[in-house]
Motif scaffolding. Sequence first.
Motif, PDB file in Angstrom:
ATOM      1  N   TYR A 183       0.838  -1.200   0.000  1.00 26.31           N
ATOM      2  CA  TYR A 183       0.000   0.000   0.000  1.00 26.31           C
ATOM      3  C   TYR A 183       0.877   1.256   0.000  1.00 26.31           C
ATOM      4  O   TYR A 183       0.619   2.222  -0.736  1.00 26.31           O
ATOM      5  CB  TYR A 183      -0.912  -0.029   1.223  1.00 26.31           C
ATOM      6  N   SER A 184       1.920   1.227   0.815  1.00 32.24           N
ATOM      7  CA  SER A 184       2.830   2.384   0.881  1.00 32.24           C
ATOM      8  C   SER A 184       3.568   2.587  -0.436  1.00 32.24           C
ATOM      9  O   SER A 184       3.737   3.713  -0.906  1.00 32.24           O
ATOM     10  CB  SER A 184       3.845   2.188   2.015  1.00 32.24           C
ATOM     11  N   ASP A 185       4.003   1.472  -1.049  1.00 28.93           N
ATOM     12  CA  ASP A 185       4.804   1.563  -2.273  1.00 28.93           C
ATOM     13  C   ASP A 185       3.979   1.943  -3.501  1.00 28.93           C
ATOM     14  O   ASP A 185       4.420   2.755  -4.324  1.00 28.93           O
ATOM     15  CB  ASP A 185       5.512   0.224  -2.537  1.00 28.93           C
ATOM     16  N   PHE A 186       2.790   1.348  -3.629  1.00 29.20           N
ATOM     17  CA  PHE A 186       2.039   1.511  -4.872  1.00 29.20           C
ATOM     18  C   PHE A 186       0.902   2.525  -4.790  1.00 29.20           C
ATOM     19  O   PHE A 186       0.375   2.940  -5.815  1.00 29.20           O
ATOM     20  CB  PHE A 186       1.478   0.154  -5.323  1.00 29.20           C
ATOM     21  N   ILE A 199      -8.426   2.736  -4.379  1.00 31.31           N
ATOM     22  CA  ILE A 199      -7.149   2.442  -5.031  1.00 31.31           C
ATOM     23  C   ILE A 199      -7.424   1.754  -6.360  1.00 31.31           C
ATOM     24  O   ILE A 199      -7.982   0.649  -6.398  1.00 31.31           O
ATOM     25  CB  ILE A 199      -6.273   1.540  -4.144  1.00 31.31           C
ATOM     26  N   ARG A 200      -7.018   2.390  -7.440  1.00 27.59           N
ATOM     27  CA  ARG A 200      -7.176   1.815  -8.771  1.00 27.59           C
ATOM     28  C   ARG A 200      -5.832   1.888  -9.481  1.00 27.59           C
ATOM     29  O   ARG A 200      -5.522   2.862 -10.170  1.00 27.59           O
ATOM     30  CB  ARG A 200      -8.256   2.560  -9.561  1.00 27.59           C
ATOM     31  N   ALA A 201      -5.024   0.865  -9.257  1.00 26.57           N
ATOM     32  CA  ALA A 201      -3.690   0.826  -9.844  1.00 26.57           C
ATOM     33  C   ALA A 201      -3.367  -0.622 -10.220  1.00 26.57           C
ATOM     34  O   ALA A 201      -3.400  -1.510  -9.372  1.00 26.57           O
ATOM     35  CB  ALA A 201      -2.650   1.359  -8.864  1.00 26.57           C
ATOM     36  N   GLN A 202      -3.096  -0.845 -11.487  1.00 28.84           N
ATOM     37  CA  GLN A 202      -2.840  -2.196 -11.975  1.00 28.84           C
ATOM     38  C   GLN A 202      -1.629  -2.812 -11.284  1.00 28.84           C
ATOM     39  O   GLN A 202      -1.634  -4.000 -10.957  1.00 28.84           O
ATOM     40  CB  GLN A 202      -2.639  -2.176 -13.491  1.00 28.84           C
ATOM     41  N   LYS A 203      -0.593  -2.019 -11.070  1.00 27.73           N
ATOM     42  CA  LYS A 203       0.625  -2.536 -10.418  1.00 27.73           C
ATOM     43  C   LYS A 203       0.295  -3.028  -9.002  1.00 27.73           C
ATOM     44  O   LYS A 203       0.808  -4.049  -8.554  1.00 27.73           O
ATOM     45  CB  LYS A 203       1.686  -1.436 -10.347  1.00 27.73           C
ATOM     46  N   ILE A 208      -0.606  -7.457  -5.147  1.00 25.80           N
ATOM     47  CA  ILE A 208      -1.478  -8.141  -4.186  1.00 25.80           C
ATOM     48  C   ILE A 208      -1.719  -9.582  -4.625  1.00 25.80           C
ATOM     49  O   ILE A 208      -1.669 -10.516  -3.810  1.00 25.80           O
ATOM     50  CB  ILE A 208      -2.812  -7.389  -4.033  1.00 25.80           C
ATOM     51  N   LYS A 209      -1.997  -9.770  -5.894  1.00 25.25           N
ATOM     52  CA  LYS A 209      -2.247 -11.119  -6.420  1.00 25.25           C
ATOM     53  C   LYS A 209      -1.031 -12.014  -6.208  1.00 25.25           C
ATOM     54  O   LYS A 209      -1.162 -13.167  -5.774  1.00 25.25           O
ATOM     55  CB  LYS A 209      -2.591 -11.040  -7.913  1.00 25.25           C
TER      56      LYS A 209
END
Length: 224
Positions: A183-186, A199-203, A208-209
């Motif tokens: 969460y902090s990084d992305f 949060i809407r970020a593909q990375k 997470i996956k």
Amino acid sequence: MTNHIQHLFIINRAGSLIYSWEARLETPEVEKTYEWPIDVHLEEVDQKAVVVFGEKDGIKLRYYVKSINGEPVSGTRFQIGAQQLNVLEYLQEEDNYPVTVRFAAPTVSTNEKIILSSMFHSLFTIAVQLSPCPKSSGVEVLETTQFKLFCLQSRTGVKFVVITSAASNIAADSLLSKMYELYSDFALKNPFYSIDMPIRAQKFDEAIKTLLEKAEKSNGAVTF
């Protein structure tokens, strides 16, 4: 491979859901033929015929009626020929027996996830206030016969919640800590992300996956 991790939530400081992940599991279904009278109690809940009492034979509370005698049910209604029938009324008539009913396990809608997140945020706050321990960290673990819930609250009040199966032995502390790092990084380091917004970020999704796949493959002995 059994999916022990079922849900993941990130809840902001105000109690709003800003991220969720759900395991893609096959919805359990149970079919049973009944003689009069049916031995489960059904009521209309959220426009579905839902089991509210009489859990047995693999049919659990909150399971809903999916079909009657092979005819699909939409909400609380199904069709025989050109006739529209109400599930609850149909099952009250002795002349309609024996009857074969297929039940399906409930699924959680997006709206329900938002409501549950808000409710958990409120319960967490109440737990902190009622705790006899000074500077209580709130609800960290909640265990039931159906699931386990683990929560980590950051210093800024963001909650990271993981829900697993009751049989899971996954090291939740390290998993939650790693979620916080991602969460902090992305999210927080993303110049286009607004604090407390969804949060809407593909990375982030991909990270997470990968994290959850690693946790599942480690068979409960997760270390990071």
